[in-house]
Enzyme design. Structure first.
Site, short mmCIF file in Angstrom:
data_model
loop_
_atom_site.label_atom_id
_atom_site.label_comp_id
_atom_site.label_asym_id
_atom_site.label_seq_id
_atom_site.Cartn_x
_atom_site.Cartn_y
_atom_site.Cartn_z
N GLU A 73 0.81 -1.21 0.00
CA GLU A 73 0.00 0.00 0.00
C GLU A 73 0.86 1.27 0.00
OE1 GLU A 73 -4.06 -1.74 1.92
OE2 GLU A 73 -2.52 -1.10 3.32
N TYR A 119 -10.91 17.94 19.84
CA TYR A 119 -9.62 17.35 19.53
C TYR A 119 -9.57 16.69 18.16
CZ TYR A 119 -8.17 18.69 24.10
OH TYR A 119 -7.85 19.45 25.19
#
Length: 215
Positions: A73, A119
């Site tokens: 990948e 966050y």
């Protein structure tokens, strides 16, 4: 940080992710930029048992120059480095909650990780959903390049998250934050819940990540 130190850092952080269940078996892959190319975990390697000397190295043109054979990948990693100038590391996991979320059929492809907490906005930003292709298909890289560097993270449909960052620690922390947010989203499910609004998101981007400030 020199290449040797980055190899050691990659091993330590990958082991931490594995031991905490963010990857299983030989799933997932991590890369980090070095002065003359790219380090990436080898294909079929386990993130919990990496050997720093056997980590794959590619030159600036993507040629394999040392170490074991690189992850199949690698295309999706290189696409982030090529389109986001500040990218210093890329983390691809098969973490449970983000992968579960990637299998849902009603996700918004433009923003598939809802702004549930400050966050996730600060550390991850807007996450695009990319269509399913088989693992290792070069089309992964093409789809990321097509975003033109507009997203630091993507969710691969039925596959899992890919997160980039300016350095390895930042990319790992962002990948962890994305996984935690996916967990929270699945926990709240269809129950009424609050998301951060556009004004709140703009404030966070203005203070913590001006590059993500909306127009």
């Amino acid at each position: 940080m020199n290449e040797s130190a980055k190899r050691e850092e990659l091993v330590v952080l990958a082991k931490s992710l594995f031991e905490r269940g963010y990857s299983v078996g030989s799933a997932g892959n991590i890369s980090v930029a070095v002065e003359d190319g790219l380090l990436i975990t080898p294909t079929n390697s386990c993130l919990g048992f990496l050997d720093p000397a056997r980590i794959s190295k590619l030159d600036s043109n993507g040629n394999h120059v040392s170490g074991d054979k690189p992850s199949k990948e690698v295309f999706l990693h290189r696409a982030f480095y090529e389109t986001r100038e500040a990218t210093g590391a890329v983390v691809h996991l098969h973490s449970s909650y983000a992968t579960a979320l990637s299998c849902l059929s009603d996700l918004d492809p433009e923003d598939c990780i809802a702004p549930l907490t400050p966050y996730v906005v600060m550390r991850v930003g807007q996450v695009k959903l990319l269509a399913y292709v088989r693992p290792g298909d070069p089309a992964m890289g093409d789809m990321i390049r097509a975003l033109g560097g507009r997203a630091a993270a993507v969710l691969l449909a039925n596959h899992g998250p890919v997160v980039s960052g300016p350095d390895l620690h930042s990319a790992v922390f962002a990948a962890e934050e994305l996984e935690e947010t996916a967990k929270l989203l699945l926990l709240v499910g269809n129950r009424p819940h609050r998301l951060l609004n556009a004004t709140q998101i703009d404030e966070l981007n203005y203070i913590f990540n001006p590059k993500n400030k909306s127009a």
